[in-house]
Design an enzyme around this catalytic site. Structure first.
Site, PDB file in Angstrom:
ATOM      1  N   GLU A   1     -26.408  -0.110 -22.682  1.00  0.00           N
ATOM      2  CA  GLU A   1     -26.112  -0.341 -24.099  1.00  0.00           C
ATOM      3  C   GLU A   1     -25.085  -1.457 -24.272  1.00  0.00           C
ATOM      4  OE1 GLU A   1     -24.922   3.593 -25.131  1.00  0.00           O
ATOM      5  OE2 GLU A   1     -26.983   4.350 -24.972  1.00  0.00           O
TER       6      GLU A   1
ATOM      7  N   ARG B   1       0.786  -1.221   0.000  1.00  0.00           N
ATOM      8  CA  ARG B   1       0.000   0.000   0.000  1.00  0.00           C
ATOM      9  C   ARG B   1       0.830   1.289   0.000  1.00  0.00           C
ATOM     10  NH1 ARG B   1      -5.824   0.091   2.757  1.00  0.00           N
ATOM     11  NH2 ARG B   1      -5.516  -2.104   2.321  1.00  0.00           N
TER      12      ARG B   1
END
Ligand SMILES: *[C@@H]1O[C@H](CO)[C@@H](O)[C@H](O)[C@H]1NC(C)=O
Ligand SMILES: *[C@@H]1O[C@H](CO)[C@@H](O)[C@H](O)[C@H]1NC(C)=O
Ligand SMILES: *[C@@H]1O[C@H](CO)[C@@H](O)[C@H](O)[C@H]1NC(C)=O
Length: 347
Positions: free
Chosen positions: A143, A122
């Site tokens: 779509e 991290r």
């Protein structure tokens, strides 16, 4: 400013999304339990540092790709030119989970949510993402769901479509859109619906002659209004971007994600804790683009991210890359799930 583009707009997007959670009946006990769970989670993920050096590109770049935001363009036009294939971490889509043991990789591009950072070093990871106006993002998701699902209609029936597809995929070992969150849920859902409507129409259906609204062709495809009001769409699409940024999708690496997600859907006002975490996360990112401001976003990406990648790795790489074939390689962490070509095997 880490965020090159309007903080206000970015937050407006998140707010708009968080307002779409479904209200459900609840008891006071359940509310208290949920409040504890959500607050506990929010506290536990609160980043300690103030993100002081967030403007500096760290060793690893995680491109958190929110579906239908135009991320592919950034991948092909920037990242593919800035990073070599070897630098790209192995694909990390769901089942093909990220392999942190891969030694030299410095780029992760994925639809996996923020919780993927728990698998990454991290302190050495910079995160970037792109946000889009949620209304446009929802239209685009509809779509694309229809488009991909409709490719299966070349098969005589749903059973045959499923069998043929899994046969082809097993043989080629390719990554299909069907392996990748959120399409692995949205496409089969739409596919089943398309076949059911085709079966109901029968053989001799003549296309209706009345003027059609492409979002409401009921005899062919689930109308938009039905799609967006389904609980699946609420969870995976409307709130999808916020859940991705907070690591709470149902594709999360965090075991408690399910509980927190369900609590905020049940008790919408608890969504404010999730929203706060999302804002903090965006604040700490190296870069946040906006689909709507494509030109400015792309320019800022070049300055904020591209320039740093180049200066860290030596600007010579661009020339070297020029000579390599730029086709998709099987190793890529981003096998273009949203790219028509890579879905050819499904036809
Ligand atoms: C589906 O199509 C295949 C291939 O044409 C056929 O063999 C099969 O019987 C069909 N199944 C159903 C349930 O109609
Ligand atoms: C559609 O056509 C096929 C063969 O062309 C036939 O077996 C089937 O019964 C027909 N179905 C309907 C609903 O008319
Ligand atoms: C994720 O959500 C989809 C849609 O609601 C659901 O079908 C699926 O089972 C969920 N997956 C997990 C792992 O919870």
């Amino acid at each position: 400013m880490a965020r090159p583009l309007g903080l206000g707009l970015a937050l407006a997007l998140l707010l708009a999304m968080s307002a779409t959670v479904l209200p459900l009946a609840s008891s006071a006990d359940d509310y208290a339990r949920c409040e504890g769970a959500v607050k506990g989670w929010a506290d536990s993920v609160g980043e300690g540092d103030n993100g002081g050096d967030k403007l500096n590109l760290k060793d690893l770049l995680f491109f958190l790709h929110i579906p239908r935001t135009g991320g592919r363009t950034y991948f092909h036009c920037f990242l593919k030119k800035l990073y070599t294939n070897a630098q790209e971490c192995p694909r990390s889509y769901d089942k093909l989970r990220f392999d942190p043991s891969h030694p030299d990789c410095t780029l992760v591009v994925s639809h996996d949510d923020y919780s993927l950072t728990s698998k990454l070093p991290r302190e050495r990871t910079s995160v970037v993402t792109i946000l889009r106006n949620p209304v446009d993002r929802v239209f685009s998701t509809y779509e694309f769901s229809v488009e991909v699902a409709a490719r299966f209609l070349v098969h005589p029936n749903l059973t045959s479509a499923k069998t043929m597809t899994s046969r082809v995929l097993t043989k080629s070992r390719a990554v299909s859109t069907l392996d990748i969150w959120p399409w692995k849920y949205l496409v089969p859902w739409m596919r089943e619906d398309l076949f059911a409507r085709r079966d109901a129409r029968g053989n001799d259906s003549v296309p209706s002659s009345k003027k059609i609204n492409a979002y409401d062709v009921e005899d062919m495809v689930m109308p938009l209004h039905q799609y967006i009001n389904d609980p699946v769409a609420h969870e995976i699409i409307h709130n999808g971007a916020t859940f991705q940024i907070t690591g709470l999708t149902n594709n999360s690496y965090f075991n408690g994600a399910h509980e927190v997600r369900h609590c905020v859907r049940k008790h919408p006002d608890l969504g404010r804790f999730v929203l706060q975490v999302a804002k903090n996360r965006l604040d700490r990112m190296l870069y946040v683009g906006l689909t709507e401001d494509h030109e400015e976003s792309a320019r800022l990406f070049a300055h904020m991210v591209g320039a740093q990648v180049l200066s860290q790795s030596g600007a010579l790489k661009l020339d070297v890359q020029e000579d390599q074939p730029s086709g998709t390689d099987s190793h890529s962490s981003m096998l273009d799930p949203e790219d028509e070509e890579t879905n050819e095997h499904m036809e």
